[in-house]
Design a protein around this motif. Sequence first.
Motif, PDB file in Angstrom:
ATOM      1  N   MET A   1     -11.990  -1.635  -8.292  1.00 17.13           N
ATOM      2  CA  MET A   1     -11.667  -0.335  -7.674  1.00 17.13           C
ATOM      3  C   MET A   1     -10.494  -0.468  -6.690  1.00 17.13           C
ATOM      4  N   LYS A   2     -10.601  -1.534  -5.818  1.00 18.68           N
ATOM      5  CA  LYS A   2      -9.530  -1.781  -4.846  1.00 18.68           C
ATOM      6  C   LYS A   2      -8.198  -2.004  -5.575  1.00 18.68           C
ATOM      7  N   THR A   3      -8.281  -2.829  -6.647  1.00 16.38           N
ATOM      8  CA  THR A   3      -7.061  -3.156  -7.396  1.00 16.38           C
ATOM      9  C   THR A   3      -6.499  -1.900  -8.057  1.00 16.38           C
ATOM     10  N   LYS A   4      -7.389  -1.057  -8.583  1.00 13.88           N
ATOM     11  CA  LYS A   4      -6.934   0.186  -9.245  1.00 13.88           C
ATOM     12  C   LYS A   4      -6.198   1.084  -8.254  1.00 13.88           C
ATOM     13  N   ILE A   5      -6.821   1.295  -7.093  1.00 21.59           N
ATOM     14  CA  ILE A   5      -6.193   2.162  -6.068  1.00 21.59           C
ATOM     15  C   ILE A   5      -4.843   1.566  -5.665  1.00 21.59           C
ATOM     16  N   HIS A   6      -4.837   0.240  -5.460  1.00 18.68           N
ATOM     17  CA  HIS A   6      -3.620  -0.452  -5.050  1.00 18.68           C
ATOM     18  C   HIS A   6      -2.520  -0.287  -6.108  1.00 18.68           C
ATOM     19  N   GLY A   7      -2.886  -0.517  -7.364  1.00 25.07           N
ATOM     20  CA  GLY A   7      -1.904  -0.430  -8.458  1.00 25.07           C
ATOM     21  C   GLY A   7      -1.352   0.978  -8.591  1.00 25.07           C
ATOM     22  N   ILE A   8      -2.240   1.988  -8.531  1.00 23.25           N
ATOM     23  CA  ILE A   8      -1.776   3.381  -8.686  1.00 23.25           C
ATOM     24  C   ILE A   8      -0.879   3.771  -7.500  1.00 23.25           C
ATOM     25  N   ALA A   9      -1.323   3.442  -6.269  1.00 25.47           N
ATOM     26  CA  ALA A   9      -0.520   3.785  -5.081  1.00 25.47           C
ATOM     27  C   ALA A   9       0.848   3.089  -5.155  1.00 25.47           C
ATOM     28  N   GLY A  10       0.864   1.836  -5.581  1.00 23.64           N
ATOM     29  CA  GLY A  10       2.116   1.075  -5.694  1.00 23.64           C
ATOM     30  C   GLY A  10       3.052   1.706  -6.719  1.00 23.64           C
ATOM     31  N   MET A  11       2.486   2.126  -7.862  1.00 22.23           N
ATOM     32  CA  MET A  11       3.323   2.729  -8.902  1.00 22.23           C
ATOM     33  C   MET A  11       3.865   4.087  -8.440  1.00 22.23           C
ATOM     34  N   VAL A  12       3.040   4.852  -7.692  1.00 21.31           N
ATOM     35  CA  VAL A  12       3.512   6.150  -7.176  1.00 21.31           C
ATOM     36  C   VAL A  12       4.696   5.893  -6.220  1.00 21.31           C
ATOM     37  N   ALA A  13       4.553   4.875  -5.357  1.00 22.95           N
ATOM     38  CA  ALA A  13       5.632   4.549  -4.410  1.00 22.95           C
ATOM     39  C   ALA A  13       6.906   4.171  -5.176  1.00 22.95           C
ATOM     40  N   LEU A  14       6.748   3.339  -6.195  1.00 22.23           N
ATOM     41  CA  LEU A  14       7.916   2.890  -6.977  1.00 22.23           C
ATOM     42  C   LEU A  14       8.588   4.078  -7.666  1.00 22.23           C
ATOM     43  N   LEU A  15       7.785   4.938  -8.307  1.00 27.66           N
ATOM     44  CA  LEU A  15       8.348   6.095  -9.020  1.00 27.66           C
ATOM     45  C   LEU A  15       9.026   7.062  -8.050  1.00 27.66           C
ATOM     46  N   THR A  16       8.389   7.280  -6.884  1.00 29.41           N
ATOM     47  CA  THR A  16       8.960   8.233  -5.923  1.00 29.41           C
ATOM     48  C   THR A  16      10.310   7.739  -5.408  1.00 29.41           C
ATOM     49  N   ILE A  17      10.352   6.474  -4.985  1.00 31.46           N
ATOM     50  CA  ILE A  17      11.600   5.986  -4.382  1.00 31.46           C
ATOM     51  C   ILE A  17      12.704   5.859  -5.438  1.00 31.46           C
ATOM     52  N   SER A  18      12.327   5.516  -6.691  1.00 30.88           N
ATOM     53  CA  SER A  18      13.389   5.442  -7.706  1.00 30.88           C
ATOM     54  C   SER A  18      13.899   6.843  -8.056  1.00 30.88           C
ATOM     55  N   THR A  19      13.002   7.848  -8.024  1.00 33.43           N
ATOM     56  CA  THR A  19      13.452   9.229  -8.270  1.00 33.43           C
ATOM     57  C   THR A  19      14.389   9.693  -7.156  1.00 33.43           C
TER      58      THR A  19
END
Length: 146
Positions: free
Chosen positions: A1-19
């Motif tokens: 669960m921790k890893t899932k939240i971490h992975g999703i939050a990390g991907m959102v951060a990556l997508l947002t900053i690249s956009t």
Amino acid sequence: MKTKIHGIAGMVALLTISTFWMSTILVELFGSHDAIALVKRLIIWGMCLLIPSLIATGISGGLLGKENKSELSRRKMKRMPIIALNGLFILLPSAIVLNYLASNGAYSNTFYLVQSLELIAGAVNLFLITANTKDGFQLTKHPTNS
Ligand code: HEM
């Protein structure tokens, strides 16, 4: 669960900053002043997604880092303060100043100076967040990797 939240939050951060980064470059090169002002305003709203996602990534990453003491995990941990300080002290203030200047039609030297600083700082964070994402997937596959 921790890893899932971490992975999703990390991907959102990556997508947002690249956009943010790509839309800034494209609108500066090809857009009108009105389009630039719109992108600056949207970036401020986008910060409402980027900041919480980075906080969630950092907190969950810190917890995962307590369980995983591998070299890759330590490297990820070292990048995090640079990402956070860069975001808080360069990217966020730049976005606010650029939005203010653009909404007043003030495309002065100051605007382009701050814009250049924001693009450089953004590229640094994009690089570090991409590196953390890559190392994250590597760690999930091989938790004891060095
Ligand atoms: C912006 C910063 C970060 C991003 C974008 C990021 C991204 C990711 C991603 C995408 C994964 C894979 C998740 C999955 O397989 O579902 C991951 C895993 C992991 N991350 Fe991060 N991460 C960041 C910061 C950190 C920090 C500061 C630490 C602290 C050491 C950390 C430790 C880990 C660990 C240990 C894993 C493996 C978890 C497991 O599979 O059990 N991350 N990260």
